[in-house]
Design an enzyme around this catalytic site. Sequence first.
Site, PDB file in Angstrom:
ATOM      1  N   SER B 215      35.155  48.890  50.152  1.00  7.90           N
ATOM      2  CA  SER B 215      34.095  49.054  49.150  1.00  7.90           C
ATOM      3  C   SER B 215      32.781  48.536  49.717  1.00  7.90           C
ATOM      4  O   SER B 215      32.730  47.498  50.379  1.00  7.90           O
ATOM      5  CB  SER B 215      34.474  48.315  47.870  1.00  7.90           C
ATOM      6  OG  SER B 215      34.640  46.940  48.109  1.00  7.90           O
ATOM      7  N   GLY B 217      29.707  48.258  47.843  1.00  9.35           N
ATOM      8  CA  GLY B 217      28.749  48.054  46.758  1.00  9.35           C
ATOM      9  C   GLY B 217      28.158  49.376  46.305  1.00  9.35           C
ATOM     10  O   GLY B 217      28.913  50.335  46.048  1.00  9.35           O
ATOM     11  N   GLY B 220      29.348  52.827  47.610  1.00 14.48           N
ATOM     12  CA  GLY B 220      30.622  53.430  47.234  1.00 14.48           C
ATOM     13  C   GLY B 220      31.793  53.020  48.111  1.00 14.48           C
ATOM     14  O   GLY B 220      31.815  51.925  48.689  1.00 14.48           O
ATOM     15  N   GLY B 246      34.652  44.912  42.177  1.00 20.01           N
ATOM     16  CA  GLY B 246      35.774  45.064  43.110  1.00 20.01           C
ATOM     17  C   GLY B 246      37.109  45.044  42.382  1.00 20.01           C
ATOM     18  O   GLY B 246      38.034  45.790  42.740  1.00 20.01           O
ATOM     19  N   ASP B 247      37.220  44.203  41.352  1.00 19.92           N
ATOM     20  CA  ASP B 247      38.471  44.148  40.587  1.00 19.92           C
ATOM     21  C   ASP B 247      38.676  45.444  39.806  1.00 19.92           C
ATOM     22  O   ASP B 247      39.809  45.919  39.667  1.00 19.92           O
ATOM     23  CB  ASP B 247      38.450  42.938  39.641  1.00 19.92           C
ATOM     24  CG  ASP B 247      38.291  41.622  40.397  1.00 19.92           C
ATOM     25  OD1 ASP B 247      38.779  41.545  41.540  1.00 19.92           O
ATOM     26  OD2 ASP B 247      37.669  40.689  39.856  1.00 19.92           O
TER      27      ASP B 247
END
Lengths: 303, 303
Positions: B215, B217, B220, B246-247
């Site tokens: 990931s 930020g 994408g 992120g979760d």
Amino acid sequence: MLTVTLNAALDVTYHVPALTPGAAHRVSRVDERAGGKGVNVARLLHTLGVPVVATGLAGGACGTRIRSLLAQEGVPETFAPIEAESRRTVVVAAPDSTTGFWEPGPTITPDEWDAFRTRFTDLVRDAAAVVLSGSLPLGVPADAYRVLIEAARRAGTWTVLDSSGQALRHGLRADPDLVKPNADELADLLGCAPPRPAAALEAVRGLDAPTVVASFGPDGLLAVTGEGAWRAYVPQPVAGNPTGAGDACVAALTSGLIRQRPWPERLAEAVALSAAAVRAPVAGSVDLSDYRRLRRDVIVKEL
Amino acid sequence: MLTVTLNAALDVTYHVPALTPGAAHRVSRVDERAGGKGVNVARLLHTLGVPVVATGLAGGACGTRIRSLLAQEGVPETFAPIEAESRRTVVVAAPDSTTGFWEPGPTITPDEWDAFRTRFTDLVRDAAAVVLSGSLPLGVPADAYRVLIEAARRAGTWTVLDSSGQALRHGLRADPDLVKPNADELADLLGCAPPRPAAALEAVRGLDAPTVVASFGPDGLLAVTGEGAWRAYVPQPVAGNPTGAGDACVAALTSGLIRQRPWPERLAEAVALSAAAVRAPVAGSVDLSDYRRLRRDVIVKEL
């Protein structure tokens, strides 16, 4: 001896190398302690070897933690449970600054307050004196201290009040045996700027309270009692953290009250215990040998 | 679905009008939430309607509070008890700054770790997938995630790993079915500066992991799988709080994994849920209608 803390707190201290607004900080050490003024008085009485029970209101996970920390310290407690979470105080201690965050605290239901009054009435019968300290949580009536002082009087128990604002004002109406305002609380009661101890004598007499011991930080105590008036102080400057010095003063004065010691002796003990609390590395604790050394330095003058 | 949070947290947010180092602050509002990355994944899966159980280690008054907050949210949990206090994270939210304090957290005893492994082996049998998220508390062996992934594989359960540093490195040795590093974690694994997604493809292939979704930020996701490689992103800028994005990505990817959806669909869901989490006013929560709107905007390109 019984102490009452209606707004008990979990005191949390975060040690950080520096405090930078906007940054994420890894806390290097966390200290946790049961807090609130009455809890601090109970701890100091316990340190002095005076049998004491701490009561008040405590709830939620914070309330459980407050009670387990008191148990770890060996301070007997019988807090009444409440549904809401007790408050935390978080102090961020950096080498160049100490920054505090005070949570608003719980709201007490009418049933919880009634249950506490019943518990208090039972407990106060077995106590020589009761100390009522600190602020009132939301939901507890403004005249809570008046109600508790009247119940204590019916049980023949001495009463000591250390609060501020409306809670203090209402409590005074029930004539507690001892009240200990600091300079700011005195100013608030009198509706004037914080007075110096020398100028406060007539004003304190005007409060119409049986016994007032007013604390003036490094300038010591002014006592106005039925047996006379005194000033008491340590002549040398005392460096350290003044948090908890007022609670030390109350603990010593209450210990002197139940032993009915002469006033100069009570005041010397109160000044010395306060100064020892200022000098202690952990706020609200005292080193008893330091206390005994300071005790010899205190000057008490009859006015 | 099972989520594992070995270092669960009580996330506390203090709202203050301003943060002034050295001052005492009255907190105007306190928000409390169960936290830790695996707990956040469980909450998001629960929001998505995916049956989930949160496990991990939780202790003391903070652990009790974490569990009761999860119960209030309706997220099933079966945390293993530990003797030490679970950590708090305190965020001081002022209009012009957000300042965080991360407690160091508990130390786990060998017996507690053994008991957790037994519990995990039982739980993982009933789960289609297990998500292992976040840092390891002191006392847990560095190869904890490797041990748990191997146990999950023996039970025939898919494994998803989202961690960092040594915990991630050790976990990768057990070949989790999916690993989701962010740019910093990828850089740490590769021993280079955080790469841009376009430049990362060959490096990620070199990781020798079955499936990696990295990931970046606002840039994408980059997915390198046995079935192909893709990039996925939202073309427009998404304003908000990236904490918990992120979760959200992990929650959507895991939901797609157990449903064995085609990769472009899984990635579109993961990008949209992350973006919805960024836009949500409370970190880590999502508005499902916002998620569905964003879902239509996601661009997925095969590489």
